[in-house]
Design a protein around this motif. Structure first.
Motif, PDB file in Angstrom:
ATOM      1  N   GLN A 114       3.489   1.241   0.443  1.00 13.46           N
ATOM      2  CA  GLN A 114       3.091   1.428  -0.200  1.00 13.46           C
ATOM      3  C   GLN A 114       3.606   0.838  -1.209  1.00 13.46           C
ATOM      4  O   GLN A 114       4.048  -0.780  -0.676  1.00 13.46           O
ATOM      5  CB  GLN A 114       4.797   2.313  -0.910  1.00 13.46           C
ATOM      6  CG  GLN A 114       4.894   3.002  -3.052  1.00 13.46           C
ATOM      7  CD  GLN A 114       4.314   4.325  -2.522  1.00 13.46           C
ATOM      8  OE1 GLN A 114       4.421   5.072  -2.063  1.00 13.46           O
ATOM      9  NE2 GLN A 114       3.687   4.125  -3.747  1.00 13.46           N
ATOM     10  N   ASN A 115       2.647   0.064  -2.224  1.00 19.98           N
ATOM     11  CA  ASN A 115       2.561  -1.125  -2.887  1.00 19.98           C
ATOM     12  C   ASN A 115       3.941  -1.323  -4.136  1.00 19.98           C
ATOM     13  O   ASN A 115       3.688  -0.409  -5.349  1.00 19.98           O
ATOM     14  CB  ASN A 115       1.255  -0.736  -4.598  1.00 19.98           C
ATOM     15  CG  ASN A 115       1.559  -2.474  -4.879  1.00 19.98           C
ATOM     16  OD1 ASN A 115       2.252  -2.131  -4.838  1.00 19.98           O
ATOM     17  ND2 ASN A 115       0.037  -2.172  -6.162  1.00 19.98           N
TER      18      ASN A 115
ATOM     19  N   SER B 135       4.765  -1.194  -7.804  1.00 22.95           N
ATOM     20  CA  SER B 135       3.972   0.471  -8.574  1.00 22.95           C
ATOM     21  C   SER B 135       5.247   0.886  -8.809  1.00 22.95           C
ATOM     22  O   SER B 135       5.416   1.991  -9.732  1.00 22.95           O
ATOM     23  CB  SER B 135       2.789   0.661  -7.287  1.00 22.95           C
ATOM     24  OG  SER B 135       3.707   1.271  -6.563  1.00 22.95           O
TER      25      SER B 135
END
Length: 466
Positions: A128-129, A132
């Motif tokens: 996951q980023n 974000s």
């Protein structure tokens, strides 16, 4: 370290110290820290080695380490053992240091599942980023998180419209939002005569009146509920229909249908708190299925995964009403933590949540069997799929439940007096006992034996008898 502990132990024994052995172990660790003899990161001896050195049984030494950990003296890590944490604070810990004594905490999963939980988190943050997850998001959760919430909700409900789903930072915050929304024009909330204490606290903070409904062995009486609907300004019915906290009662279908019929005829919204529903293997139709146009269905991860996972899912009665709740919750909470939401979604998606739930359910069954055996002479109510029980005190002893609870907590046993749950100022002589607070089955068994001894030998605890 083994020699240091043994030396201090034999010194206390020579003084004929009357303290229970497990408390004395924790006292010795505290004394060593305060004197500077035991330093942070000093490794404690393995449990079996210390038990052999002190001529104690393994369970007693295990409980001694658990007591030391509860006081904040030591830390334990799987595979690393136990070690000194640091100097004892001059003031008692006030924030959560004794949570297991008052909170209905689920049973922690074992090391294998702990590894799976850790791997799921690592996978999330690898893929996951992370930036974000540090940004503002629309209230109610990201679309991917809502999709996983839908998956979890549909384990108890028929197919759910994702537009009726909100993700909130825990069931408690969802209840705050719902009472704020439903009672902003005044009115009372109908409740059972014994309920989750958090709702009492929320109602008190918001200055909302709770109308207590008399109950029988099946739950709140429909006639009493209808009478309140006819004579009072009722804004909602709050119900915890599955493995109710504290009584462990699961409302049978006929009572759910009768209460739902009254709510439908008087257009009374229903707040259905299903914190424990995922633990049940038998499905009973929910209020959300019986009267979906009026019911706010709430479930979460804290009771079927761990209390630190403050994520709850709300299925509202229609898209418009759900948007109204989102507005109220946005004003109160801004948003649920995207990081927490993402972790919950990861564990649901990779199957870890189901495995943890199965582990909690299986261990709860074992501990409930222990409780049924050890507390056989006494009157208790329990479910094999729950991790708490409702213990009715022997009537002939005329004990004050609050004083019994205090005495048991002094002995290291989780117990909460009925007064904490009561809404009609007439608490029964009963205690809620949590089987999940003890981190091992052996400690749970020892705690249950302590309860049995206190109840069977009141002459040893005369100070708590009225």
């Amino acid at each position: 370290m083994l020699n240091k502990l043994s030396s201090r132990w034999h010194g206390h024994q020579a003084q004929n110290t009357p303290r229970p052995a497990y408390l004395l172990i924790a006292d010795i660790i505290a004394d060593g820290i305060n004197s500077g003899e035991f330093l942070p990161r000093d490794r404690l001896p393995p449990l079996r080695d210390l038990a052999l050195s002190l001529s104690l049984n393994y369970t007693t030494v295990t409980r001694g380490y658990a007591e030391a950990k509860r006081r904040g003296l030591i830390d334990s890590r799987p595979g690393l053992g136990s070690y000194i944490r640091g100097k004892v604070p001059s003031m008692p810990l006030s924030g959560g240091s004794s949570y297991e004594m008052t909170m209905n905490s689920p049973i922690e999963p074992g090391e294998d599942l702990a590894q799976a939980i850790s791997e799921g988190a690592i996978n999330l943050f690898t893929q996951q980023n992370i930036l974000s997850l540090l940004r503002y998001q629309d209230f109610g959760g990201h679309a991917d998180d809502k999709a996983m919430a839908k998956v979890w909700l549909e384990k108890q409900l028929p197919p759910v419209n994702v537009e009726e789903v909100l993700i909130t930072p825990g069931i408690h915050s969802a209840l705050v939002g719902l009472l704020t929304l439903l009672c902003r024009k005044g009115g009372s909330v109908c409740v059972s005569d014994l309920i989750y204490p958090g709702l009492k606290a929320i109602a008190s903070q918001l200055n909302i009146t709770l109308q207590s409904l008399p109950c029988d062995e099946d739950g709140p009486l429909p006639r009493a509920f209808e009478h309140q609907c006819q004579t009072g300004h009722i804004s909602a019915l709050y119900i915890n229909p599955t493995l109710q906290n504290p009584t462990t009662l699961t409302l049978p279908l006929r009572r759910r249908e009768a209460l739902a019929d009254v709510a439908s005829r008087y257009s009374i919204p229903v707040i259905e708190d299903e914190a424990y529903a995922a633990l049940m293997t038998e499905h009973i139709p929910s209020f959300s299925e019986l009267i979906p146009e009026l019911t706010w269905y709430i479930t979460g991860m804290s009771k079927c995964f761990g209390p630190g996972l403050r994520t709850a899912f709300v299925k509202g009665p229609g898209k418009r009403n759900t948007q109204l709740l989102a507005g109220a919750l946005r004003a109160l909470n801004v948003m649920a933590s995207p990081i927490t939401n993402a972790l919950a979604s990861q564990w649901i998606q990779d199957g870890t949540a189901d495995r943890v739930l199965g582990s909690i359910r299986a261990e709860a069954g074992i501990r409930q069997k222990l409780a049924a055996d050890i507390l056989r002479p006494f009157n208790l109510r329990a479910s094999p799929e729950g991790f708490h029980l409702w213990l009715l005190l022997p009537r002939h002893l005329h004990w004050n439940p609050a004083e019994v609870a205090v005495k048991l907590r002094e002995l290291g046993v989780s117990a909460v007096s009925s007064a904490a749950f009561c809404t009609d100022n007439n608490p029964p002589d009963a205690l809620r006992i949590c089987l999940g607070g003890a981190w091992s089955r052996a400690i749970c068994s020892e705690n249950l034996q302590t309860i049995a001894h206190v109840l069977a030998h009141p002459e040893h605890y005369h100070s708590i008898v009225l």
